[in-house]
Design an enzyme around this catalytic site. Structure first.
Site, PDB file in Angstrom:
ATOM      1  N   HIS A  37     -33.496 -26.203 -43.665  1.00 16.97           N
ATOM      2  CA  HIS A  37     -33.926 -24.825 -43.890  1.00 16.97           C
ATOM      3  C   HIS A  37     -32.817 -23.844 -43.538  1.00 16.97           C
ATOM      4  O   HIS A  37     -31.930 -24.139 -42.731  1.00 16.97           O
ATOM      5  CB  HIS A  37     -35.151 -24.504 -43.032  1.00 16.97           C
ATOM      6  CG  HIS A  37     -36.413 -25.115 -43.537  1.00 16.97           C
ATOM      7  ND1 HIS A  37     -37.640 -24.834 -42.995  1.00 16.97           N
ATOM      8  CD2 HIS A  37     -36.652 -25.992 -44.542  1.00 16.97           C
ATOM      9  CE1 HIS A  37     -38.584 -25.511 -43.640  1.00 16.97           C
ATOM     10  NE2 HIS A  37     -37.996 -26.222 -44.585  1.00 16.97           N
ATOM     11  N   GLU A 106     -38.230 -24.202 -51.357  1.00 12.27           N
ATOM     12  CA  GLU A 106     -39.127 -23.096 -50.987  1.00 12.27           C
ATOM     13  C   GLU A 106     -38.354 -21.779 -51.049  1.00 12.27           C
ATOM     14  O   GLU A 106     -37.176 -21.725 -50.723  1.00 12.27           O
ATOM     15  CB  GLU A 106     -39.656 -23.290 -49.553  1.00 12.27           C
ATOM     16  CG  GLU A 106     -40.391 -24.578 -49.332  1.00 12.27           C
ATOM     17  CD  GLU A 106     -39.704 -25.442 -48.277  1.00 12.27           C
ATOM     18  OE1 GLU A 106     -38.593 -25.083 -47.816  1.00 12.27           O
ATOM     19  OE2 GLU A 106     -40.277 -26.467 -47.920  1.00 12.27           O
TER      20      GLU A 106
END
Length: 316
Positions: A37, A106
């Site tokens: 991330h 995402e």
């Protein structure tokens, strides 16, 4: 069956994650998996180091521990040529202990480069092309590729491992499970869905099937629930929400209605081993064989000791 430990990159800094990985090997875990991330889910988590650096530091300090990304998006924030090169290098450094977990991405992490985040359909199209490019480069030699979304121009990876990494493709639906079989060599999921495993195997998939199991260990159930609610309530929102919100502040707002009962319904919690065994069984019954224990409790060392003392023998 193999049991993995989730390195909570959103909750700890890089040196602490390396320490936890070494301890996980000592506790008897087969592998560690780390999310790739740019941002944490919530500001209260406070961290998000570069996953590839962390894994590269873990590799020479461990001997048997498998390493995995869970998961990397290879088509927006990174170009797949870079992911192919990084994965090949890490496979060599780790003596063939690396698994490349990849997914469609995402918005939380991919919007940061400012090129725009496609629709879900567009992301999956790009994922298929990225897998084509990775597989092409891993054949060796100079390669070029012209896709609808992605291109590769006269590129070669000079350091290729003798044994290529497993490519575990994240699947939340049947199309992605089929892609995992046709373009990958493993599958990755977050729900105990036997239909995904069935689709994967029916399409020819014969590799490892990874799944994350949410849990929160603490000395008391209430303490475990409080910590999971504080740092990990985002996990209750579901993937359609999790894939679309852009920043931690948005996840904070969206997850405020989540209650302690919601945590208890989704997480195995508390000090007793039985809830954890039952939670894992749902995934093994569905056909998953690489189980990642994702601890959201307040004491990682306590959880590692708990695994070595009470869980390991009951799960393996």
């Amino acid at each position: 069956m193999r049991i993995g430990y989730k390195l909570a990159a959103e909750g700890f800094g890089p040196k602490e994650l390396i320490r936890q990985a070494i301890r996980a090997e000592q506790a008897g875990f087969d592998f560690v998996e780390i999310s790739d991330h740019y941002h944490p889910w919530l500001d209260v988590q406070g961290h998000s180091p570069f996953a590839w650096n962390v894994l590269s530091a873990i590799a020479p300090q461990t001997t048997t521990l498998g390493l995995a990304t869970g998961v990397t998006c290879p088509s927006i924030r990174y170009h797949p040529a870079i992911v192919a090169q990084a994965a090949a290098t890490l496979q060599i450094i780790s003596d063939n202990r690396f698994t490349l977990g990849i997914g469609a991405g995402e918005r939380l992490n991919e919007h940061v480069v400012g090129t725009g985040v496609p629709s879900v359909h567009g992301r999956h199209e790009r994922l298929g092309e990225a897998l084509d490019i990775i597989n092409l480069l891993w054949k060796g030699g100079y390669r070029s590729y012209e896709g609808k979304h992605l291109r590769l121009e006269d590129a070669r990876i000079f350091d290729l491992p003798e044994q290529l990494p497993v490519v575990a493709v994240a699947a939340g639906g049947k199309n992605a499970a089929t892609l995992a079989a046709t373009h990958g060599s493993g599958m990755f999921a977050t729900e105990p869905r036997g239909d995904l495993v069935g689709t994967y195997t029916a399409a020819g998939g014969a590799g490892p099937r990874y799944a994350e199991v949410p849990m929160a260990w603490a000395a008391t159930e209430d303490e475990a629930v409080r910590e999971a609610l504080r740092t990990s309530r985002w996990a209750v929102l579901g993937w359609k929400v999790m894939s679309e919100l852009p920043n931690p502040v948005n996840f904070d707002a969206a997850s405020r209605p989540v209650t302690a009962d919601d945590i208890r319904a989704q997480f195995a919690v508390g000090p007793a081993p039985e809830p954890y065994v039952e939670a894992v069984k749902k995934f093994t019954d569905a056909g998953f064989d690489h189980i990642v224990l994702q601890n959201a409790g307040p004491d990682p060392d306590g959880f590692l000791d708990f695994f070595a003392r009470e869980l390991r023998g009951r799960l393996t």
